[in-house]
Write a protein that holds these residues in place. Structure first.
Motif, mmCIF file in Angstrom:
data_model
loop_
_atom_site.group_PDB
_atom_site.id
_atom_site.type_symbol
_atom_site.label_atom_id
_atom_site.label_comp_id
_atom_site.label_asym_id
_atom_site.label_seq_id
_atom_site.Cartn_x
_atom_site.Cartn_y
_atom_site.Cartn_z
ATOM 1 N N LEU A 101 0.856 -1.182 0.000
ATOM 2 C CA LEU A 101 0.000 0.000 0.000
ATOM 3 C C LEU A 101 0.895 1.237 0.000
ATOM 4 O O LEU A 101 1.796 1.368 0.833
ATOM 5 C CB LEU A 101 -0.910 -0.010 1.224
ATOM 6 N N PHE A 102 0.640 2.137 -0.939
ATOM 7 C CA PHE A 102 1.412 3.370 -1.027
ATOM 8 C C PHE A 102 0.608 4.493 -0.377
ATOM 9 O O PHE A 102 -0.493 4.817 -0.819
ATOM 10 C CB PHE A 102 1.740 3.683 -2.490
ATOM 11 N N LEU A 103 1.189 5.060 0.689
ATOM 12 C CA LEU A 103 0.487 6.009 1.541
ATOM 13 C C LEU A 103 1.202 7.351 1.572
ATOM 14 O O LEU A 103 2.371 7.422 1.974
ATOM 15 C CB LEU A 103 0.408 5.453 2.972
ATOM 16 N N PRO A 104 0.527 8.448 1.171
ATOM 17 C CA PRO A 104 1.101 9.769 1.370
ATOM 18 C C PRO A 104 0.675 10.340 2.721
ATOM 19 O O PRO A 104 -0.460 10.155 3.156
ATOM 20 C CB PRO A 104 0.495 10.579 0.228
ATOM 21 N N THR A 105 1.594 11.016 3.393
ATOM 22 C CA THR A 105 1.261 11.764 4.601
ATOM 23 C C THR A 105 1.961 13.118 4.508
ATOM 24 O O THR A 105 2.746 13.369 3.596
ATOM 25 C CB THR A 105 1.723 11.047 5.886
ATOM 26 N N GLY A 106 1.672 13.978 5.481
ATOM 27 C CA GLY A 106 2.325 15.273 5.485
ATOM 28 C C GLY A 106 2.175 15.953 6.822
ATOM 29 O O GLY A 106 1.351 15.553 7.657
ATOM 30 N N THR A 107 2.962 16.974 7.014
ATOM 31 C CA THR A 107 2.929 17.680 8.292
ATOM 32 C C THR A 107 1.784 18.682 8.378
ATOM 33 O O THR A 107 1.617 19.337 9.408
ATOM 34 C CB THR A 107 4.268 18.388 8.563
ATOM 35 N N LEU A 108 0.967 18.785 7.309
ATOM 36 C CA LEU A 108 -0.255 19.604 7.375
ATOM 37 C C LEU A 108 -1.440 18.760 7.837
ATOM 38 O O LEU A 108 -2.575 18.980 7.414
ATOM 39 C CB LEU A 108 -0.561 20.232 6.014
ATOM 40 N N SER A 129 11.936 33.777 4.638
ATOM 41 C CA SER A 129 10.614 34.358 4.884
ATOM 42 C C SER A 129 9.485 33.391 4.565
ATOM 43 O O SER A 129 8.309 33.737 4.709
ATOM 44 C CB SER A 129 10.443 35.629 4.044
ATOM 45 N N ARG A 130 9.818 32.174 4.132
ATOM 46 C CA ARG A 130 8.794 31.214 3.694
ATOM 47 C C ARG A 130 8.496 30.179 4.768
ATOM 48 O O ARG A 130 9.393 29.740 5.503
ATOM 49 C CB ARG A 130 9.257 30.469 2.430
ATOM 50 N N LEU A 131 7.225 29.769 4.851
ATOM 51 C CA LEU A 131 6.832 28.628 5.668
ATOM 52 C C LEU A 131 6.756 27.404 4.782
ATOM 53 O O LEU A 131 6.267 27.469 3.647
ATOM 54 C CB LEU A 131 5.471 28.873 6.328
ATOM 55 N N LEU A 132 7.242 26.275 5.281
ATOM 56 C CA LEU A 132 7.243 25.036 4.519
ATOM 57 C C LEU A 132 6.583 23.922 5.316
ATOM 58 O O LEU A 132 6.629 23.908 6.554
ATOM 59 C CB LEU A 132 8.671 24.599 4.157
ATOM 60 N N TRP A 133 5.973 22.987 4.587
ATOM 61 C CA TRP A 133 5.502 21.743 5.183
ATOM 62 C C TRP A 133 6.173 20.596 4.453
ATOM 63 O O TRP A 133 6.736 20.777 3.372
ATOM 64 C CB TRP A 133 3.979 21.625 5.108
ATOM 65 N N ASN A 134 6.161 19.410 5.049
ATOM 66 C CA ASN A 134 6.813 18.253 4.439
ATOM 67 C C ASN A 134 5.781 17.235 3.969
ATOM 68 O O ASN A 134 4.856 16.891 4.718
ATOM 69 C CB ASN A 134 7.764 17.583 5.422
ATOM 70 N N ALA A 135 5.944 16.796 2.734
ATOM 71 C CA ALA A 135 5.123 15.710 2.181
ATOM 72 C C ALA A 135 5.963 14.447 2.131
ATOM 73 O O ALA A 135 7.148 14.494 1.768
ATOM 74 C CB ALA A 135 4.650 16.080 0.774
ATOM 75 N N ARG A 136 5.349 13.322 2.486
ATOM 76 C CA ARG A 136 6.086 12.060 2.516
ATOM 77 C C ARG A 136 5.258 10.961 1.850
ATOM 78 O O ARG A 136 4.032 11.023 1.795
ATOM 79 C CB ARG A 136 6.399 11.651 3.957
#
Length: 236
Positions: A161-168, A221-228
């Motif tokens: 199973l391929f699962l995407p997650t993220g910090t959002l 000056s940028r906000l970032l989130w991580n996608a995994r």
């Protein structure tokens, strides 16, 4: 219904896709999943949260003998089949409209692509990313967790199973559930993504960061989130 086109430039591209005003547009997550996807010849694949059908089409082009693609969008069958026909895989991809695995009861697969919305509802509404209201639940984890629970019944032994997650989203809860349900979790991709300025300034985002539901980092000056992206082995 209004239609537009989208030029996919990710894996196996370029491909011209048709989208309706209720179709979720392919995203960075879609690109990461496409790059990570591993399909063997003659695999049966389920694509949950298929949107335009791009990952289902890629799975078929990689050799899947049958792909079942499901989405809540009311015109997913029409849009998906247009795209499948345009890319020569209409004989191997079946599109169904409905909630998660409900429209494909009894189908078992070697591969499941679990690309369901994982952004908290209020943040999803603020983002403008989703053509319909709402996201993955109040914490962005409720829908992915429900998908993981149901997927066990549809994943064949030795399946993946391929699962995407993220910090959002409440990522920790999703990964805790994944570890409890599946034998092995392998990290495949991790990419920082800048937040659009309007979302970075959102009071909803600020409240969720303060509540530790979501996590962002600052670079200049940028906000970032991580996608995994993760690969889960078949349930034991």
């Amino acid at each position: 219904m209004t239609y537009s086109t989208f030029d996919w430039k990710g894996r196996l591209g370029p491909m011209r896709l048709v989208l309706s005003d209720t179709t979720f547009r392919p995203s960075t997550i879609s690109t990461l999943l496409a790059d990570a996807l591993r399909v063997e010849p003659n695999d049966v694949v389920i694509d949950v949260g298929c949107g335009s059908g791009i990952l289902a089409i890629i799975a078929a082009k990689l050799g899947a003998k049958r792909v079942f693609a499901v989405d809540m969008s009311p015109d997913v069958v029409e849009v998906g089949m247009k795209n499948a026909r345009a890319n020569g895989v209409q004989d191997r991809v079946t599109f169904r409209q409905g909630d998660l695995f409900d429209p494909i009861d009894g189908v078992q697969a070697d591969v499941i692509i679990g690309d369901v919305s994982g952004v908290p509802d209020d943040l999803a509404d603020d983002s403008g990313w989703f053509p319909t209201k709402g996201g993955g639940g109040p914490r962005g984890s409720e829908l992915p967790i429900r998908m993981l629970e149901q997927a066990r019944q549809h994943l064949l032994p030795k399946g993946r199973l391929f699962l995407p997650t993220g910090t959002l989203q409440d990522e920790a809860s999703i990964l805790d559930k994944a570890r409890a349900l599946y034998g092995k979790i392998l990290a495949l991709a991790d990419r920082p993504i800048p937040l659009p300025s309007t979302l970075a300034a959102s009071s909803v985002l600020a409240d969720m960061v303060e509540s530790k539901i979501v996590q962002v980092t600052k670079r200049g000056s940028r906000l970032l989130w991580n996608a995994r992206v993760w690969e889960l082995s078949a349930a034991l």
